[in-house]
Design an enzyme around this catalytic site. Structure first.
Site, mmCIF file in Angstrom:
data_model
loop_
_atom_site.group_PDB
_atom_site.id
_atom_site.type_symbol
_atom_site.label_atom_id
_atom_site.label_comp_id
_atom_site.label_asym_id
_atom_site.label_seq_id
_atom_site.Cartn_x
_atom_site.Cartn_y
_atom_site.Cartn_z
ATOM 1 N N TRP A 157 0.880 -1.238 -0.011
ATOM 2 C CA TRP A 157 0.048 0.060 0.006
ATOM 3 C C TRP A 157 0.889 1.077 -0.077
ATOM 4 C CZ3 TRP A 157 1.772 2.771 4.161
ATOM 5 C CH2 TRP A 157 2.225 1.871 5.382
ATOM 6 N N LYS A 181 -2.394 -8.177 -7.803
ATOM 7 C CA LYS A 181 -3.128 -7.912 -6.544
ATOM 8 C C LYS A 181 -2.742 -6.814 -5.728
ATOM 9 C CE LYS A 181 -3.120 -9.172 -2.519
ATOM 10 N NZ LYS A 181 -3.860 -7.955 -1.879
ATOM 11 N N GLU A 256 10.636 -8.255 -3.024
ATOM 12 C CA GLU A 256 11.243 -6.828 -2.730
ATOM 13 C C GLU A 256 10.641 -6.494 -1.146
ATOM 14 O OE1 GLU A 256 13.585 -5.482 -5.933
ATOM 15 O OE2 GLU A 256 13.188 -4.774 -3.745
ATOM 16 N N CYS A 290 10.273 1.263 2.429
ATOM 17 C CA CYS A 290 11.209 0.321 2.735
ATOM 18 C C CYS A 290 12.625 0.559 2.846
ATOM 19 C CB CYS A 290 11.110 -0.602 1.638
ATOM 20 S SG CYS A 290 11.320 -0.023 0.021
ATOM 21 N N GLU A 385 11.833 -3.119 11.763
ATOM 22 C CA GLU A 385 11.711 -1.968 10.783
ATOM 23 C C GLU A 385 10.345 -1.045 11.610
ATOM 24 O OE1 GLU A 385 9.489 -3.402 7.168
ATOM 25 O OE2 GLU A 385 10.830 -1.963 5.997
HETATM 26 N N1 LIG Z 1 11.573 -3.943 -1.018
HETATM 27 C C1 LIG Z 1 10.610 -2.945 -1.530
HETATM 28 O O1 LIG Z 1 10.923 -2.643 -2.723
HETATM 29 C C2 LIG Z 1 9.371 -2.671 -0.668
HETATM 30 C C3 LIG Z 1 8.614 -1.755 -1.091
HETATM 31 C C4 LIG Z 1 7.521 -1.252 -0.470
HETATM 32 C C5 LIG Z 1 7.153 -2.070 0.980
HETATM 33 N N2 LIG Z 1 8.027 -2.810 1.275
HETATM 34 C C6 LIG Z 1 7.741 -3.501 2.627
HETATM 35 O O2 LIG Z 1 6.285 -3.838 2.821
HETATM 36 C C7 LIG Z 1 5.998 -3.748 3.828
HETATM 37 C C8 LIG Z 1 4.821 -2.819 3.988
HETATM 38 O O3 LIG Z 1 3.829 -3.126 3.156
HETATM 39 P P1 LIG Z 1 2.415 -3.853 3.432
HETATM 40 O O4 LIG Z 1 1.934 -3.500 4.962
HETATM 41 O O5 LIG Z 1 1.635 -3.619 2.368
HETATM 42 O O6 LIG Z 1 3.099 -5.394 3.382
HETATM 43 P P2 LIG Z 1 2.458 -6.891 3.504
HETATM 44 O O7 LIG Z 1 3.434 -7.734 3.524
HETATM 45 O O8 LIG Z 1 1.424 -6.750 4.738
HETATM 46 O O9 LIG Z 1 1.389 -6.615 2.197
HETATM 47 C C9 LIG Z 1 1.975 -6.791 0.958
HETATM 48 C C10 LIG Z 1 1.018 -7.249 0.044
HETATM 49 O O10 LIG Z 1 0.724 -8.708 0.308
HETATM 50 C C11 LIG Z 1 -0.463 -9.008 0.451
HETATM 51 N N3 LIG Z 1 -0.719 -10.067 1.149
HETATM 52 C C12 LIG Z 1 -0.558 -10.154 2.776
HETATM 53 N N4 LIG Z 1 -0.592 -11.429 3.263
HETATM 54 C C13 LIG Z 1 -0.729 -12.446 2.082
HETATM 55 C C14 LIG Z 1 -1.043 -13.611 1.865
HETATM 56 N N5 LIG Z 1 -0.895 -14.369 2.903
HETATM 57 N N6 LIG Z 1 -1.045 -14.314 0.397
HETATM 58 C C15 LIG Z 1 -1.024 -13.273 -0.456
HETATM 59 N N7 LIG Z 1 -0.895 -11.721 -0.359
HETATM 60 C C16 LIG Z 1 -0.850 -11.469 0.891
HETATM 61 C C17 LIG Z 1 -1.193 -7.840 0.780
HETATM 62 O O11 LIG Z 1 -2.784 -7.824 0.741
HETATM 63 C C18 LIG Z 1 -0.425 -6.798 0.087
HETATM 64 O O12 LIG Z 1 -1.115 -6.627 -1.246
HETATM 65 C C19 LIG Z 1 6.996 -3.267 4.846
HETATM 66 O O13 LIG Z 1 7.774 -4.238 5.209
HETATM 67 C C20 LIG Z 1 8.114 -2.557 3.573
HETATM 68 O O14 LIG Z 1 9.492 -2.409 3.965
HETATM 69 C C21 LIG Z 1 9.169 -3.211 0.536
HETATM 70 O O1 LIG Z 2 8.975 1.500 -0.217
HETATM 71 C C1 LIG Z 2 9.267 1.258 -1.291
HETATM 72 C C2 LIG Z 2 9.787 2.145 -2.507
HETATM 73 O O2 LIG Z 2 10.515 1.283 -3.166
HETATM 74 C C3 LIG Z 2 10.570 3.027 -1.853
HETATM 75 S S1 LIG Z 2 11.198 4.050 -3.127
HETATM 76 O O3 LIG Z 2 10.292 4.987 -3.713
HETATM 77 O O4 LIG Z 2 11.337 3.280 -4.417
HETATM 78 O O5 LIG Z 2 12.433 4.876 -2.816
#
Ligand SMILES: NC(=O)c1ccc[n+]([C@@H]2O[C@H](COP(=O)([O-])OP(=O)(O)OC[C@H]3O[C@@H](n4cnc5c(N)ncnc54)[C@H](O)[C@@H]3O)[C@@H](O)[C@H]2O)c1
Ligand SMILES: O=C[C@H](O)CS(=O)(=O)O
Length: 482
Positions: A157, A181, A256, A290, A385
């Site tokens: 999100w 999704k 990611e 992230c 985090e």
């Molecule tokens: N590395 C990156 O590029 C990056 C970028 C953005 C966010 N993030 C990470 O994402 C996290 C925050 O985002 P969030 O709260 O949406 O993460 P999340 O893992 O809770 O959810 C991410 C996605 O996975 C889905 N999901 C959750 N449980 C699932 C399951 N059992 N099966 C299938 N899909 C499922 C959610 O509906 C959502 O669409 C933080 O840890 C952040 O660091 C990483």
């Molecule tokens: O949170 C995840 C994003 O990838 C951060 S950025 O906009 O790519 O820096």
């Protein structure tokens, strides 16, 4: 009240095989505005059956899509890029309404998302193979790159448009089709991108978006042998679960995941540049990225000056609903997210930290940005985090000590270092166990560069040329010519 110039961008149906559908049983999920908890609308709650149909639609569209030339696919991606920019204001308004980020950041994210379509419109035309000099005169050895096939994407999100574009861009450029999704909190951005994909002329079934039950949709995606690749952006915990679920069909995966970025300031750093950098690296998207600075390490000689300046700048940040012009820090995504940050703040204070500024809870989802001095590795904010506007300062004496502290985490996404010593900049760049390092710079993300992490921050890279490789298979051809 959310008003758009083009109200048709606000879709409340899912795109499957070129058709906008509801859930088979008519169920829907509310979408709320994190700034005030008001209901923005409702989107379908799809499950396994509908997701399987979306996968079938992607499979049906694959032959014709992969048969198009990379140039033709690139032209359509470029059109999608142009439409995002043409509708940037509406897309930003939708994003701020459902995610909460300030409008200026939402506009920036739409531009960032569009850049991946522009970049991969061209990268798709450079998926070169090889001709290998054969050891036998009557043989020719060739290597060609081919699209992986049907891909599934699950996105978070916090960047509801850019995280989709960073996947759909290379997937489509490579000749793959995709089922996406989005996060339950931010479906409108994804559905608007789908609407614009249709307007761009991207054929039915190439891009599909399903909203609904995460576990059920994820199960359908990971269990289907038709899905040859899963690309996930989200928490490390969910990433591990999906990795396990993909094992039975040996899918290609891109992960990611979470981060725990160190932000290191040495005595010789340019203080004002370091302050500018930490403000960017820590408080963008209210600290919900992230790559946010999660632990701020400041060398003893500059520590007090840095702490005073940081507290001064943080106190100036304007906190409020992202839709109000000039707001710099919006709400957290929900009350639970704000609770988690408050818990980390309280934990730090209970363990000897000193609150320099902020930390005031305002309603369910707003928290004034906080700076804590005297942070230690025994605090929750060291290993977890934070994903919120909490800046813990850790004092350190020398390089060896801070490298050990910075690497003492299972994460390895982004790291930052401020120093004017060239040798130290090189040593830190090489010693820090992270996929990305910012030197005298608090923002590293751009479509031209490979974004991704090591250790438990992920697998694979997004953006750059590397980003398309994850959507290609390498085929070796050994041809007898006698
Ligand atoms: N590395 C990156 O590029 C990056 C970028 C953005 C966010 N993030 C990470 O994402 C996290 C925050 O985002 P969030 O709260 O949406 O993460 P999340 O893992 O809770 O959810 C991410 C996605 O996975 C889905 N999901 C959750 N449980 C699932 C399951 N059992 N099966 C299938 N899909 C499922 C959610 O509906 C959502 O669409 C933080 O840890 C952040 O660091 C990483
Ligand atoms: O949170 C995840 C994003 O990838 C951060 S950025 O906009 O790519 O820096």
């Amino acid at each position: 009240m959310l008003t758009l110039k083009d109200a048709t961008l606000r879709r409340e149906a899912c795109l499957v095989g070129g058709e906008w559908i509801a859930a088979d049983d008519g169920r829907v999920d509310d979408v709320t505005n994190p700034a005030d908890g008001s209901r923005l609308g409702r989107v379908p709650r799809l499950g396994e059956a509908e997701t399987r149909r979306a996968i079938d639609a992607a499979e049906a569209a694959l032959p014709a899509w992969r048969a198009r030339s990379a140039k033709e696919r690139g032209t359509l991606l470029r059109r999608w890029h142009d439409l995002l920019l043409a509708h940037q204001e509406d897309l930003a308004a939708l994003m701020t309404a459902e995610q909460g980020k300030p409008l200026a950041e939402a506009r920036g994210e739409i531009g960032f998302a569009a850049s991946f379509f522009e970049w991969f419109a061209e990268e798709g035309r450079r998926t070169y193979g090889d001709v290998i000099p054969s050891p036998q005169g009557d043989r020719r050895l060739l290597v060609v790159k081919q699209p992986v096939g049907v891909c599934a994407a699950i996105t978070p999100w916090n960047f509801p448009a850019a995280m989709i574009a960073r996947k759909a861009g290379p997937a489509l450029a490579a000749g793959c089709t995709i089922v996406i999704k989005p996060a339950a909190q931010t479906p409108y951005s994804a559905l608007a991108l789908a609407e614009l994909a249709q307007r761009a002329g991207i054929p039915a079934g190439v891009v599909n978006v399903v909203t609904g039950e995460a576990r059920a949709i994820g199960r359908a995606m990971t269990e289907s042998p038709k899905v040859r690749k899963l690309t996930f952006t989200g928490s490390t915990g969910v990433g591990k679960l999906l990795l396990r679920q993909c094992a039975d069909t040996v899918k290609k995966v891109s992960m990611e995941l979470g981060g725990n970025a160190p932000f290191i300031v040495f005595d010789d750093a340019d203080l004002e540049k370091a302050i500018e950098g930490v403000m960017q690296a820590k408080f963008r998207n209210a600290g919900q990225t992230c790559v946010c600075a999660n632990r701020i390490f400041v060398q003893a000689g500059i520590h007090d000056a840095f702490a005073a300046r940081l507290a001064e700048e943080v106190a100036r940040l304007r906190v409020g609903p992202g839709a109000e012009e000039g707001i710099q820090v919006g709400p957290l995504i929900d009350a639970a997210a704000a609770d988690k940050v408050v818990e980390q703040l309280d934990d730090a204070l209970a363990k000897g930290g000193e609150l320099l500024v902020g930390g005031e809870r305002r309603g369910a989802t707003f928290l004034t940005p906080a700076v804590i001095a005297g942070a230690t590795p025994q605090m929750a904010c060291f290993g977890e985090e934070t994903f919120g506007p909490l800046a813990p300062l850790f004092r350190f004496e020398d390089e060896a000590e801070v490298v050990a502290l910075a690497n003492a985490t299972e994460y390895g996404l982004a790291a930052y270092c401020y120093t004017r010593d060239l040798g130290r900049a090189w040593r830190l760049s090489e010693a820090l166990e992270y996929g990305m390092v910012g030197i005298n710079n608090g923002h590293v993300s751009t479509c031209e560069a490979p974004f991704g992490g090591v250790k438990q921050s992920g697998l694979g890279r997004e953006g750059a040329h590397q980003g398309i490789e994850d959507y290609l298979e390498t085929k070796y051809i050994n041809m007898a010519i006698d």
